[in-house]
Design a protein around this motif. Structure first.
Motif, PDB file in Angstrom:
ATOM      1  N   ALA A 157       0.842  -1.518  -0.272  1.00  0.00           N
ATOM      2  CA  ALA A 157      -0.371  -0.550  -0.302  1.00  0.00           C
ATOM      3  C   ALA A 157       0.426   0.686   0.156  1.00  0.00           C
ATOM      4  O   ALA A 157       1.906   1.251   0.580  1.00  0.00           O
ATOM      5  CB  ALA A 157      -0.403  -0.157   1.365  1.00  0.00           C
ATOM      6  N   SER A 158       0.699   2.435  -0.988  1.00  0.00           N
ATOM      7  CA  SER A 158       1.037   3.683  -0.702  1.00  0.00           C
ATOM      8  C   SER A 158      -0.336   5.033  -0.715  1.00  0.00           C
ATOM      9  O   SER A 158      -0.841   3.859  -1.003  1.00  0.00           O
ATOM     10  CB  SER A 158       2.097   3.901  -1.650  1.00  0.00           C
ATOM     11  OG  SER A 158       1.856   5.812  -2.124  1.00  0.00           O
ATOM     12  N   ARG A 159       0.471   5.913  -0.244  1.00  0.00           N
ATOM     13  CA  ARG A 159      -0.877   7.092  -0.426  1.00  0.00           C
ATOM     14  C   ARG A 159      -0.584   6.886  -1.663  1.00  0.00           C
ATOM     15  O   ARG A 159      -2.347   7.956  -2.117  1.00  0.00           O
ATOM     16  CB  ARG A 159      -0.453   8.264   0.691  1.00  0.00           C
ATOM     17  CG  ARG A 159      -0.698   7.330   1.993  1.00  0.00           C
ATOM     18  CD  ARG A 159       0.143   9.186   2.831  1.00  0.00           C
ATOM     19  NE  ARG A 159       1.085   8.807   2.961  1.00  0.00           N
ATOM     20  CZ  ARG A 159       2.533   9.241   3.713  1.00  0.00           C
ATOM     21  NH1 ARG A 159       1.693  10.431   4.643  1.00  0.00           N
ATOM     22  NH2 ARG A 159       3.665   9.737   3.049  1.00  0.00           N
ATOM     23  N   ASP A 160      -0.050   6.517  -3.129  1.00  0.00           N
ATOM     24  CA  ASP A 160      -0.006   7.188  -3.694  1.00  0.00           C
ATOM     25  C   ASP A 160      -0.555   6.039  -4.322  1.00  0.00           C
ATOM     26  O   ASP A 160       0.424   5.170  -4.866  1.00  0.00           O
ATOM     27  CB  ASP A 160       1.643   7.852  -3.701  1.00  0.00           C
ATOM     28  CG  ASP A 160       1.424   8.127  -5.720  1.00  0.00           C
ATOM     29  OD1 ASP A 160       0.920   7.812  -6.424  1.00  0.00           O
ATOM     30  OD2 ASP A 160       2.526   8.687  -6.178  1.00  0.00           O
ATOM     31  N   GLY A 161      -1.683   5.955  -5.201  1.00  0.00           N
ATOM     32  CA  GLY A 161      -2.059   5.128  -5.935  1.00  0.00           C
ATOM     33  C   GLY A 161      -0.882   4.622  -7.058  1.00  0.00           C
ATOM     34  O   GLY A 161      -0.944   3.071  -6.809  1.00  0.00           O
TER      35      GLY A 161
ATOM     36  N   ARG B 167       2.279   5.119  -6.856  1.00  0.00           N
ATOM     37  CA  ARG B 167       3.926   4.365  -6.444  1.00  0.00           C
ATOM     38  C   ARG B 167       3.565   3.175  -6.023  1.00  0.00           C
ATOM     39  O   ARG B 167       3.753   2.194  -6.126  1.00  0.00           O
ATOM     40  CB  ARG B 167       3.752   5.037  -5.314  1.00  0.00           C
ATOM     41  CG  ARG B 167       4.971   4.760  -4.259  1.00  0.00           C
ATOM     42  CD  ARG B 167       6.365   4.535  -5.358  1.00  0.00           C
ATOM     43  NE  ARG B 167       7.947   4.971  -4.551  1.00  0.00           N
ATOM     44  CZ  ARG B 167       8.511   4.093  -5.636  1.00  0.00           C
ATOM     45  NH1 ARG B 167       8.915   3.593  -6.627  1.00  0.00           N
ATOM     46  NH2 ARG B 167       9.568   3.762  -4.395  1.00  0.00           N
ATOM     47  N   ALA B 168       1.937   2.683  -5.597  1.00  0.00           N
ATOM     48  CA  ALA B 168       1.656   1.632  -5.224  1.00  0.00           C
ATOM     49  C   ALA B 168       1.806   0.234  -6.259  1.00  0.00           C
ATOM     50  O   ALA B 168       2.148  -1.016  -6.804  1.00  0.00           O
ATOM     51  CB  ALA B 168       0.360   1.226  -4.197  1.00  0.00           C
TER      52      ALA B 168
ATOM     53  N   ALA C 270      -4.190   1.780  -2.708  1.00  0.00           N
ATOM     54  CA  ALA C 270      -4.078   3.835  -3.350  1.00  0.00           C
ATOM     55  C   ALA C 270      -4.533   3.335  -1.114  1.00  0.00           C
ATOM     56  O   ALA C 270      -5.920   2.956  -0.509  1.00  0.00           O
ATOM     57  CB  ALA C 270      -4.956   3.605  -3.611  1.00  0.00           C
ATOM     58  N   GLY C 271      -3.629   3.802  -0.003  1.00  0.00           N
ATOM     59  CA  GLY C 271      -4.034   4.440   0.940  1.00  0.00           C
ATOM     60  C   GLY C 271      -4.407   2.877   2.286  1.00  0.00           C
ATOM     61  O   GLY C 271      -4.528   1.797   1.973  1.00  0.00           O
TER      62      GLY C 271
END
Length: 323
Positions: free
Chosen positions: A35-39, A41-42, A55-56
């Motif tokens: 997971a990343s806050r930036d979809g 990047r994930a 995402a998240g």
């Protein structure tokens, strides 16, 4: 054996460089999602490792195809997301330090126990075989009765924007690489260590401590001299002195998987170099985490003692006006 399905909260360097490759290769674990806050990047990182992008962080914790999470976030964010993961019913492997407050560390360990979940701090060096070999030598009386312990872990400077230079994210050498000498002292000297004195100093233009030292003492008088720092030459070593000799371990805390450890044992009869087999402490740590989940066991005592000592070092340095 059904592998432990792991989700990763964040795309930190240590996750991509060391932990995620090991999760993917170890039969006992399955890298399920990142997971990343930036979809975007994930998606990029998930594509690299062949797992699912999320995402998240909350969205990852809500998934029912994940048994456990690995938390490689900055130290100041550990408590929030470790608690969220435990309340979501996930086992947790969290980067060190687990939190920056002993009371909060205790709360999380209690919460994990109440929910029947494993909460493990990712201090990897204790799972490397060279330290078990050292413990055996000590138990066999190779250097006699213990008298003193010294440990140093210092690393070169980091890019100016590195999170370890940001106080709001829990940066500074004490929380980053100071953990290693402190944990090593606990590992070999046991409970009851008391901080006699400490210093923490910030380098030019830095808002966090980049150099530190501490003097500890066991109840029976064995001293532990610890030093750590950012913006230093690389050094990763400990030395244990006894009544009949001295034992030194180099490349003690972050040896690469192909490193061949050599223990230096010095006694009155001469010096002996004891060569050991290479070991991968990343894989060993993940295997220990998976085994703890499988067997329903978890040991948080050293984690809590470590949190107490780190806080005592910080307080001692503040009282002395150096921290």
């Amino acid at each position: 054996m059904t592998p432990l399905r792991i989700g990763v909260l964040g795309c930190a360097d240590i996750a991509r460089r060391r932990m995620m490759p090991a999760m993917r290769e170890l039969p006992a674990t399955e890298l399920t999602a990142v997971a990343s806050r930036d979809g975007a990047r994930a998606a990029e990182v998930a594509g690299e490792f062949g797992c699912r992008p999320v995402a998240g962080y909350d969205a990852l914790l809500a998934r029912d195809d994940i048994d456990a999470v690995y938390v490689p976030l900055p130290a100041a964010l550990h408590a929030r997301w470790v608690e969220s993961a435990l309340r979501a019913g996930k086992h947790v492997l969290a980067e060190k330090p687990l939190t920056t407050e002993p009371a909060r560390t205790r709360e999380l360990l209690v919460l994990a126990a109440e929910r029947g979940l494993v909460l493990m701090e990712n201090v990897m060096f204790v799972h490397h075989g060279q330290h078990a070999a050292v413990r055996k030598l000590l138990a066999d009386g190779a250097i006699g009765e213990l008298r003193s312990f010294q440990a140093t872990f210092t690393i070169p400077g980091l890019p100016d924007g590195d999170i370890r230079y940001r106080p709001e994210l829990g940066g500074g050498t004490l929380w980053d690489n100071g953990v290693y000498p402190v944990r090593a002292a606990l590992h070999f000297l046991g409970d009851g260590l008391r901080v006699i004195g400490a210093t923490l100093d910030a380098g030019p233009g830095r808002e966090v401590d980049t150099a530190g030292a501490a003097l500890l003492r066991t109840p029976d008088g064995v001293s532990a001299q610890l030093s750590f720092g950012l913006d230093h030459g690389y050094r990763s070593v400990y030395e244990i002195c006894g009544t009949r000799g001295r034992l030194t371990v180099d490349r003690a805390f972050t040896p690469p998987a192909d490193h061949t450890p050599v223990l230096r044992l010095e006694r009155g009869s001469g010096t002996e170099l004891i060569e050991l087999g290479a070991d991968d402490q990343v894989t060993a740590t993940l295997a220990a985490f998976a085994a703890a989940v499988r067997e329903g066991t978890a040991a948080g005592h050293e984690c809590l003692e470590q949190a107490r000592l780190l806080d005592d070092i910080r307080r001692s340095a503040s009282r002395s006006g150096r921290g």
